[in-house]
Design a protein around this motif. Structure first.
Motif, PDB file in Angstrom:
ATOM      1  N   PHE A  46       0.819  -1.212   0.000  1.00  0.00           N
ATOM      2  CA  PHE A  46       0.000   0.000   0.000  1.00  0.00           C
ATOM      3  C   PHE A  46       0.857   1.267   0.000  1.00  0.00           C
ATOM      4  O   PHE A  46       0.441   2.303  -0.524  1.00  0.00           O
ATOM      5  N   ILE A  49       1.518   4.086  -2.821  1.00  0.00           N
ATOM      6  CA  ILE A  49       0.424   4.974  -3.228  1.00  0.00           C
ATOM      7  C   ILE A  49       0.761   6.423  -2.899  1.00  0.00           C
ATOM      8  O   ILE A  49       0.278   7.353  -3.536  1.00  0.00           O
ATOM      9  N   TRP A  54      -0.734  12.752  -7.241  1.00  0.00           N
ATOM     10  CA  TRP A  54      -2.156  12.724  -7.563  1.00  0.00           C
ATOM     11  C   TRP A  54      -2.627  14.040  -8.173  1.00  0.00           C
ATOM     12  O   TRP A  54      -3.496  14.049  -9.053  1.00  0.00           O
ATOM     13  N   SER A 125      -9.095 -11.685  -1.856  1.00  0.00           N
ATOM     14  CA  SER A 125      -8.329 -10.926  -0.869  1.00  0.00           C
ATOM     15  C   SER A 125      -7.235 -11.808  -0.304  1.00  0.00           C
ATOM     16  O   SER A 125      -7.377 -13.024  -0.228  1.00  0.00           O
ATOM     17  N   GLY A 158      -7.081  -0.610   5.916  1.00  0.00           N
ATOM     18  CA  GLY A 158      -7.059  -0.406   4.470  1.00  0.00           C
ATOM     19  C   GLY A 158      -8.333   0.244   3.973  1.00  0.00           C
ATOM     20  O   GLY A 158      -8.297   1.116   3.096  1.00  0.00           O
ATOM     21  N   LEU A 159      -9.456  -0.154   4.530  1.00  0.00           N
ATOM     22  CA  LEU A 159     -10.732   0.457   4.161  1.00  0.00           C
ATOM     23  C   LEU A 159     -10.746   1.935   4.538  1.00  0.00           C
ATOM     24  O   LEU A 159     -11.132   2.792   3.738  1.00  0.00           O
ATOM     25  N   ALA A 161      -8.127   3.885   5.027  1.00  0.00           N
ATOM     26  CA  ALA A 161      -7.164   4.584   4.169  1.00  0.00           C
ATOM     27  C   ALA A 161      -7.753   4.819   2.773  1.00  0.00           C
ATOM     28  O   ALA A 161      -7.547   5.886   2.184  1.00  0.00           O
ATOM     29  N   GLY A 162      -8.487   3.847   2.259  1.00  0.00           N
ATOM     30  CA  GLY A 162      -9.119   4.005   0.949  1.00  0.00           C
ATOM     31  C   GLY A 162     -10.165   5.109   0.948  1.00  0.00           C
ATOM     32  O   GLY A 162     -10.253   5.899  -0.002  1.00  0.00           O
ATOM     33  N   VAL A 163     -10.931   5.195   2.008  1.00  0.00           N
ATOM     34  CA  VAL A 163     -11.940   6.257   2.119  1.00  0.00           C
ATOM     35  C   VAL A 163     -11.254   7.615   2.210  1.00  0.00           C
ATOM     36  O   VAL A 163     -11.653   8.577   1.537  1.00  0.00           O
ATOM     37  N   LEU A 165      -8.241   8.441   1.117  1.00  0.00           N
ATOM     38  CA  LEU A 165      -7.662   8.745  -0.192  1.00  0.00           C
ATOM     39  C   LEU A 165      -8.746   9.204  -1.162  1.00  0.00           C
ATOM     40  O   LEU A 165      -8.538  10.149  -1.925  1.00  0.00           O
ATOM     41  N   SER A 166      -9.891   8.571  -1.131  1.00  0.00           N
ATOM     42  CA  SER A 166     -10.992   8.973  -2.009  1.00  0.00           C
ATOM     43  C   SER A 166     -11.440  10.404  -1.712  1.00  0.00           C
ATOM     44  O   SER A 166     -11.685  11.188  -2.632  1.00  0.00           O
TER      45      SER A 166
END
Length: 184
Positions: A46, A49, A54, A125, A158-159, A161-163, A165-166
């Motif tokens: 991860f 990233i 970006w 996964s 991870g979830l 972090a994904g939110v 980042l979004s």
């Protein structure tokens, strides 16, 4: 004429090996270095990233009318590192699952969770193997559930972090909307 007596067929649901025989020798430690490496690899995968610019990617996506600017931004060094680390990490996950399975067998754990479940990392996964392994190790040795809890914590992180980042990416898009030109 009478029907022949039915032949005695084995119960298809009978356990092939009694549960008592599926217990590891007392004191068997299910903690191998390989399972800990399996838990660290997704975190390492991860990290690249953060090497991607970006803002440049979003500006190129918004301003380029040919579609080539966004493609060029995707082949930035950060993106290439992200892809390379992803593929290398996936290969290591599978290899380490095999080594972990082999080590558990060497330690006397009967029928450990099979390493080939790690191939689901490509479709589902990486968590399938560590969670399944933790459950089976707990049944065989009486210990080992910490692997499952760390895997679940990693998935939740991870979830999150994904939110995050979004949200950051949406903010970057909104901040750069003044670059958009509409019409000819």
């Amino acid at each position: 004429m009478t029907d022949p007596a039915p032949s005695a067929q084995p119960d298809p649901y009978a356990r092939a090996t009694p549960a008592a025989e599926l217990t590891a020798p007392p004191g068997t430690d299910p903690s191998t270095p390989w399972i800990w490496a399996i838990l660290v690899i997704p975190i390492v995968q991860f990290l690249p990233i953060f090497l991607i610019d970006w803002n440049a990617f979003i500006v190129a996506s918004i301003t380029d009318t040919t579609g080539l600017g966004a493609t060029a931004a995707l082949f930035s060094p950060g993106y290439v590192v992200l892809i390379a680390v992803g593929w290398i990490g996936t290969a290591l996950l599978i290899w380490f699952a095999y080594l972990d399975w082999k080590e558990l067998k060497r330690r006397g754990v009967p029928q450990p969770f099979h390493w080939a479940w790690m191939f689901l990392v490509l479709a589902v996964s990486y968590a399938v193997y560590p969670i399944g392994r933790a459950v089976v190790a707990k049944r065989r040795t009486g210990r080992g559930l910490e692997v499952m809890w760390i895997t679940i914590a990693t998935l939740v992180a991870g979830l999150v972090a994904g939110v995050v980042l979004s949200i950051v990416l949406v903010q970057l898009v909104i901040a750069n909307l003044d670059l958009v030109t509409f019409g000819p």
